[in-house]
Structures are given as C-alpha cells and as structure tokens.
Motif scaffolding. Structure first.
Motif: not given
Lengths: 306, 593
Positions: A61-66, A80-82, A89-92, B258-259
């Motif tokens: 799972l690759a997670v990024s910001g903007i 992925g999560m954009h 970091l909180p999402f990841a 949480a998301i």
C-alpha cells in the motif's frame, strides 16, 4: 475464468502472476512530472526495489499526500491512497495498524512531509511503526509554482521570498534521528542503484524508516539542481561511517558545503510499535477479525456495570 | 419525596480534589443495585484542585430523564458549598456538613440541619477524605437504608487498596450511620427497592461500548473534555476486546489515521469535542471523496473557541453540517439519551458502511459525562452488523473498478491486500478506476458523474433512517420540539405541565441528516403551537429546520449559560410563551456553579 478476464487491459498484464520485472510495478498512467524531474529516478528506484524484494503489487500500500511527488501512488502498480496535504503518515499509520501484513510505504515531498505534515513526522518517528517513508526533497514548492519550502536554503529568492529567504532550513535527517526514527537515510535520485539499496533496506527494516531523497526540481529550483549536487555528493559507506553512532550521523547530516553525504546515517533495533502492541500479537490483521462482542465479553462488560 | 413515589436529589458540593467522585460513585452503585433509577450530573470547572463542584444525583423508583429541579439533600464538603447553595433548599430538605469546619449560615425554614462532628467520629484518623465516608453513613441512615448495602459498596470501592483501607472506611461509615440514627430525623419511609438491579454507565462509556458492539477495531483520539471518557473506556478494554487504541499527536492525525484504518477494512471511530472536531473537518471530506466509512463523534461543550471546557451546549450543529470544504453528504445523528447513544453507534456504522461515507455523532457534555442507570436487559450486546457491499473474500473477475458507476451509486468495496484488485483511492476527483482526473484533463462530464454517484448512494439509504415521530397526545395545546439531549428534560417538563393542566407533546429529533423534512413539516404544521427548545443562543436547529422545510416554530426556549436545562426551565418557558407575544424565552439558572 478466461485468461482475457484476468488481464488488466490498461497494463496488459496478468492480474495474479508474480512480477517478472520492475516494469510490472508501473501504474495505470504515466507520470505527469516535468521532463527531467528528479522524481522519475525515485519512482524507478522504488519499482526496482519492490521487484528485487519479490513483493507482489497486492501486498503493498503506497500512501501519499499532495504535491508533485505525491502523485506517485498513481504511477505504481500497488494499492494506493492519494490523500490530503501533509497527512500521508497518519493515513499510512492507520492502514498499517489495521492490516499489519501489508507493506506500507508513504511517499511525498518536503513541503508535504516537513512543512504542513511536520508534526506527524516527529510523532511517527518516535512511534516507530513498521513503515517506510520516502520523501522526494526538492527544496521548493513545485505544484504551487515555486515558493520556499522548509528545506529551502537561506537567502533563496522565490515567488514568496523575492527579497530572499530569512528562515533557516529544517534538517530532516537530524530531526528524524532526534525524534527516534530507527532507520534514517538519504538518497540521490540521480544515483538510482544506491537509492534502490536504501529503499530495500528501509522496507526490510522492522520499524520506521525515513529515506530523504534529493530529487531536484528542474523547473523552479535552479539553486539545488543536478549540477549543484553532482560534485558534492559523497557516500557515507565510502567514509566507513558507523550507523550505530548517532552523533557522527548528525555531524555528517549537517555537512552542507563541498561535501554532502548520502547513505544510511543510522539504524537500530528498537522494537517497532507493531511488534510490541499486544492486540496485534495473536490472530489475523485487525481488518480480518470477527466483529462485535462475544456473549462472554458482553456478559463481563455488563457485570462490571452492576 | 414526591407523593408519586421516590423522587429525590442528593447534591454533593466541594472543591476539586476533595474526592467527590468516590462517594458519588458509591451512591450510584448502591442505588443501582437496589433497582433505583439514577441520573447524575456533575457541574464542575476546568481545574484539577480547587474551584467548585456540585454533583447532583437524582434517584427515582421509575425511569428518570433529567437531573431534576432542585436538591433535597445537600452534602457540603466545604464552606463554599454551604454559602452557594443553602438558599435553594426547600422545606423538608436536609443539609449535611462537617460541623468542625463549616458554618451552617441561616437555614431556610423547614430545612433540617445534620452537622457531623467529624473530628469526634473520625477518632484521630489522618485521612483527609474521611469526611466523605462518614457522610455516606449519615446519608444512608437518613435515607433509611440498611448499613449492609453500604458496607458491601465500600468493600467493592476500596477492595483494591487492601483490607486496612476497607476496614477504616467501613468503621467510619458505621460511625456516621450510628450518629445520624441517634441524632437526625430520617425518611418517613425507608428507601424503596426496584424490581431488579440496574447497571450504571456514562454517555461516554455507552458510546465506546456501542462502538465495541458495532465491531470497532480501531479507535484513536487526542484527549479533550468532555469526550475523553470514550478514549479511557477503549484504552481499558483494548486488550480484552482486541481493539487497537491509540492516542495520537493531534486531531488532524486522529481523523486521518481513522480513515487509514477504515481503508484497511476495520470499523474505525474517533471522538473529540468542538475544537478538535474543527481540526478533523478536512479529513471528513477526504472520507467522503475516497468513499471510506468512518464515524466521528463530537461531544459538544460551550464554545466558541476553547470556550467553557466543562460546560455543555448544543452549539456545534452547523459545524457538523458544514464540516469540510466541498458539497457532499454525511450522516449526522444526535442521540437523545445514554442508552440511545449506545444504540446509535451500531446504527450509524451500518449506514456509513452501506453508503461508504463519513458519519458524525453529536453528543454533548450532559449525555457524555452524565452517569445513568440502565436495565441491563435493554442493552443489546449483539446488535445487527451489516457491512454493506463489502467484498470480504474476493476473487479476481476482470478489471476491478473501485468507483464503479452503479445504479445505486454504491461501488462494491475491496480493501488492500487482495490479489487482482489493486487500485488507488484519491482525495482528488477521480474516475471509476481511481485514476485522478484533476491534473491533466478535468473532464466535466466525468466530474459531474462522480458528484452525482456520491450523492445518489446517500439518497438510497435515506429510507433506512427512521423518521421522527410525535410522542404524547396528538391534540396537545403545545408541541415541544427538541434535538439530541433535550429529549429527557422536555419529557419531564411535559409531565409537570400535565399536572398544571397544560397538554403538551414532543417531537424529538435524533437524525439531523438525513432529516425527513417532509415528515417533520407535516407534524409541525398541524400542531397548535410549536416551541423549540435548544441549548444555544442563536437557535441553530431553528435555522436548520427553516432551511430544510421552510417551517418556523412559534416560540423558542434557549439556554446558553453553560448549564443544561432543568424541567422547570422548560415549564416556565412554555407558560410564559403561551401568554405573551414574546417568541424567545431564556430561563434563569438559579444553581450557580
């Protein structure tokens, strides 16, 4: 099910087979980065590292910001999560805690990670969850067309600092070391072979790894471009640096003159959060566990309320 | 004591640090075991030592819906309590105080003074909190309860501190009990017993336990009054129930973490108060755009800004309605009492899972920090869990489109980790496959399709949300309208109005979004006179109601002094608004804390 049904028409690859080359980690669309952008080297190195570690796309799972560099998950064949600016970091962290079997990689830029998301970096470092954070540091805000970033040099003239930058830059390496990160490295996008090893090391490391990568912006930062870095880049491993010596690591990380160091600054084996968290010790990832209260659990809860 | 049975309120006043919570909890447990119903409200300040606290514990032999209209027995742990509250005591009430330290002042007529010679009874005990235990004995004696019940409660409360502590407390309580029996007038009839023992909880513990029952596997928070009790409950039960509980660096981190957990497939929840909720709002929009179900709880306190941290208000309705930039749907629900708070959590999780969108629970200090009794048989420990269109064991079947444009707008969901379903979710506008359309070519037709898809799936679940309904006689002279925590106080006000010959009914609103505006408008437009009761200054619900239905109530009762409504505030407001042309009534808060 026919072979055709199992083939992704955009990628033209079998959905379930193991990757046969780093190219199998190419995403559905091609990067929209400027020609010559440092981020290409980082993306290629990441794809190569994932391939060499024999990971499969669905395990990642690759997670990024903007920001420009935060578009990376879209260019990678992996989950992925954009997400929001500064919040990768909180999402990841949430995703990794929810399913700790996933290889979770956060990516983004210096504005995203050291500016708006700076608070999360400090706490993610000390939390030491088993995540890898890849920061494409170009020392400028690119997507907003050229303003100073937290890593821009003093006196730098940009659209937001026409008279020169008065603020001192953050040093992400020393900051991460001070805040308890257990794997802190710096790479250079023009040296992908070296970068691939740093990324592999970070993913294999059991704990939080920060890999800060000089990834020059060819459009808006003409101070810290490839020509600036090329003669200055030195490798820590060539100097016999001891990765257990945090003081020497900080000294090397602060060097910003004729010599600028890349490589692994520190690593240590402080236990990761996921290895200490009781709730994760038995059973499958939280996301796959049975929901709700058992009769026994419910009875106990009510008993305590009496 | 009312003629209709037991209806009695004990007030315990003192300073923070004087240990009010312990006797309060012991009393609550004893009453619960006796099967008596209880509603406790703690009026306190944002201070760890000092200040003034007044804990009101109201008990009845039937259901109790508010903290009542006054105090029947005041225990003064300090002089300040005596000076502040003696004047509100009515004939027939008791005032208990430490005779060594507290001057009684001028007693109102008919108030019975119960001075406790603490020094003499304590026999040289060095325990500074011993007056609390002695006073428990005094109260039990005056209430006509058996000492054995108190002894059992003390053993439970102090058991962990060892036999010596239990022994000392039992001895001191006995001394107080015997002293009161010999010196003070007690209840004409002994404390009654209910049908069966009742359980005790707070609104915050009910919200947390409701989460556990709903299958929450991930809870995170940043401490903030008055929501912190939810975090404490989860932290205490994390290992036992297998729930990941994390305290995070700030509410921005909380809301996004949480998301992340929800995206991995967990049911995830977090709670905060208004200020923290303000920091969370960008994430709520992210959950909507990425179509990830998460439940956010805002336990309201008096604002704006850091406001009055330990006081209640219904001031965050518009913050919930407008949380986050952009034009999107979210569920908003305001539980009407503690048991309802428990039930609401699984309800909203089923809805957000079905519609793959964020949900917001609005509680407030009154519900969340209040202590209540509940019939344990009413607590549904295995509520229905419905995760919606959620593929738990998927196998590849062609190209997976995370945001497939279906008729219902709901796209089957696969979480990361499954082979053959690799996709990216994005907070930027995206196409059916998750590829963002915002960068190179924002196709207006694709954008329109995505907006309509997200709105459509919400419309499809509106019918799953129960419409509000009228409680009480249909032909009432006055219809009282309220939302969330005012339910109980309005219910009791209606009982009092009935005794005074005024027939009233109530339309309680629990689900704010979706509202079922047509139903609400139908009910209200056929009512004779409608009065809206809300705990804020500007009439937040009045404005929302007007925006959704065009309907404006005839009168308003509003309170914004930080303290919750008492039944007589509503009664007086109704009587006043029935005889004058005024449209707004603001009650006077006579208990000053």
């Amino acid at each position: 099910m026919s072979v055709a049904e199992r083939t992704d028409p955009l990628l033209g690859i079998d959905l379930a087979r193991a990757p046969e080359s780093a190219k199998d980690f190419k995403g559905k669309v091609n990067p929209d980065w400027c020609k010559g952008c440092g981020d290409f080297g980082v993306l290629n190195s990441l794809q190569r590292a994932l391939f060499e570690l024999e990971l499969k796309p669905h395990e990642i799972l690759a997670v990024s910001g903007i920001g420009c560099s935060s578009n990376l998950p879209g260019y990678l064949n992996a989950y992925g999560m954009h997400t929001l600016h500064g919040r990768s970091l909180p999402f990841a962290t949430g995703a990794k805690l929810g399913n700790h079997e996933l290889t979770v990689i956060a990516t983004g830029g210096d504005g995203d990670g050291y500016g708006i998301g700076g608070n999360h970096l400090m706490h993610t470092a000390r939390r030491n969850l088993n995540l890898t954070y890849l920061v494409m540091n170009n020392q400028i805000y690119g997507l907003t067309t050229g303003q100073i970033s937290p890593t821009s040099r003093p006196e730098m003239k940009t659209k937001s600092t026409p008279f020169g930058n008065l603020e001192y830059p953050i040093n992400p390496i020393t900051s991460a070391i001070m805040n308890g990160a257990t794997y802190v490295a710096r790479g250079y996008s023009a040296d992908p072979k070296h970068l691939v090893e740093l990324i592999k090391g970070g993913i294999q490391h059991q704990g939080f790894s920060l890999i800060d990568v000089f990834s020059p912006c060819v459009t808006f930062n003409h101070d810290n471009d490839f020509a600036f870095f090329k003669p200055r880049i030195k490798k820590l491993e060539d100097e016999g640096h001891d990765t257990q010596d945090w003081k020497a690591a900080c000294e090397k990380a602060m060097a910003w003159g004729d010599e600028i160091y890349i490589g692994l600054f520190i690593t240590n084996d402080r236990p990761s959060l996921d290895s200490m968290e009781m709730v994760l010790q038995d059973g499958p990832p939280l996301a796959r566990r049975e929901l709700g209260l058992s009769k026994e659990q419910g009875k106990k809860l009510i008993g305590r309320m009496m | 004591m009312s003629v209709n049975g037991l209806d009695f309120t004990i007030g315990i006043g003192g300073a923070a640090g004087q240990g009010i919570a312990t006797p309060g909890n012991i009393l609550a447990r004893m009453f619960g075991r006796r099967g008596l119903h209880l509603y406790a409200y703690n009026a306190y300040q944002s201070i760890i030592r000092g200040g003034h606290i007044l804990l009101s514990i109201r008990i009845r032999d039937q259901e109790v819906h508010s903290h009542g209209d006054g105090i029947d027995m005041l225990l003064c742990l300090n002089q300040d309590t005596m000076d502040r509250h003696l004047n509100i005591l009515k004939p027939g009430s008791w005032v208990i105080y430490n005779a060594d330290k507290v001057e009684p002042g001028e007693l109102p007529e008919g108030v019975l003074a119960c001075p406790m010679p603490v020094g003499e009874l304590a026999e040289g005990s060095k325990n500074k909190l011993i007056q609390n235990t002695i006073s428990l004995g005094v109260m039990m004696s005056v209430l006509g309860a058996d000492f054995g019940v108190l002894q059992e409660a003390l053993e439970q409360a102090f058991g962990r501190k060892g036999a010596a502590v239990v022994e000392e407390n039992v001895k001191m309580a006995r001394a107080g009990y015997d002293h009161a029996a010999a010196n003070f007038e007690s209840f004409p009839t002994p404390l009654p017993e209910g049908e069966k023992p009742l359980a005790m909880w707070t609104g915050n513990s009910a919200l947390a336990m409701g989460g556990a029952a709903a299958g929450v596997k991930f809870y995170c928070a940043y401490p903030m009054s008055p929501s912190t009790g939810v975090l404490h409950w989860f932290a205490n039960h994390a290992h036992e129930l297998g729930i990941m509980v994390r305290q995070v660096e700030d509410e921005i981190g909380v809301a996004n973490m949480a998301i992340g957990a929800a995206h991995s497939g967990c049911r995830a929840m977090c709670a905060t108060s208004g200020g923290g909720f303000a920091l969370m709002t960008e994430a709520i929009g992210a959950a909507s755009m990425m179509e990830i179900p998460v439940v956010y709880i805002n336990v309201m306190r008096a604002g704006p800004s850091t406001g009055v941290p330990t006081k209640t208000e219904q001031g965050d309705l518009w913050q919930a309605l407008g949380a986050s930039q952009g034009d999107f749907e979210r569920f908003i629900v305001a539980p009407v009492n503690c048991l309802d708070a428990y039930n609401t959590v699984p309800e909203i999780f089923n809805l957000v899972d079905k519609a793959q969108c964020p949900g917001i629970i609005i509680s407030d200090l009154l519900i969340s920090e209040g202590t209540f009794n509940v019939d344990p048989d009413l607590v549904d420990l295995q509520p229905e869990i419905n995760r919606g269109d959620f593929l738990v064991d998927p196998s590849p079947n062609g190209t997976y489109l995370r945001y497939k444009d279906t008729e219902s707008g709901i796209s089957p969901r696969v979480v990361p980790g499954y082979e053959g379903f690799v996709h990216t979710v994005a907070t930027d506008e995206h196409d059916e496959d998750g590829v963002i359309i915002s960068d190179e070519f924002t196709h207006p037709h694709k954008r329109r399709k995505s907006v309509e898809k997200r709105a459509r799936k919400f419309q499809g679940v509106v019918a799953d949300v129960p419409a509000p309904s009228l409680e009480g006689p249909a032909d009432a002279e006055v219809t009282l309208l309220g939302w969330g925590s005012t339910y109980g106080v309005i219910k009791e006000a209606i009982e009092i109005l009935a005794e005074q010959g005024v027939v009233a009914n109530q339309l309680p609103i629990k689900w704010i979004a979706p509202l079922h505006g047509d139903v609400v408008e139908d009910i209200l437009s056929s009512a004779k006179k409608v009065i809206l009761v809300e705990n804020n200054h500007s009439g937040q619900f009045a404005r929302y109601l007007r925006s959704e239905t065009g309907y404006s109530p005839d009168g308003h009762i509003r309170k914004y002094d930080g303290e919750p409504f008492m039944p007589h505030h509503v009664v007086e407001g109704v009587l006043e608004l029935m005889k004058t042309e005024e449209s707004i009534y603001v009650p006077y808060q006579e208990i000053i804390v």
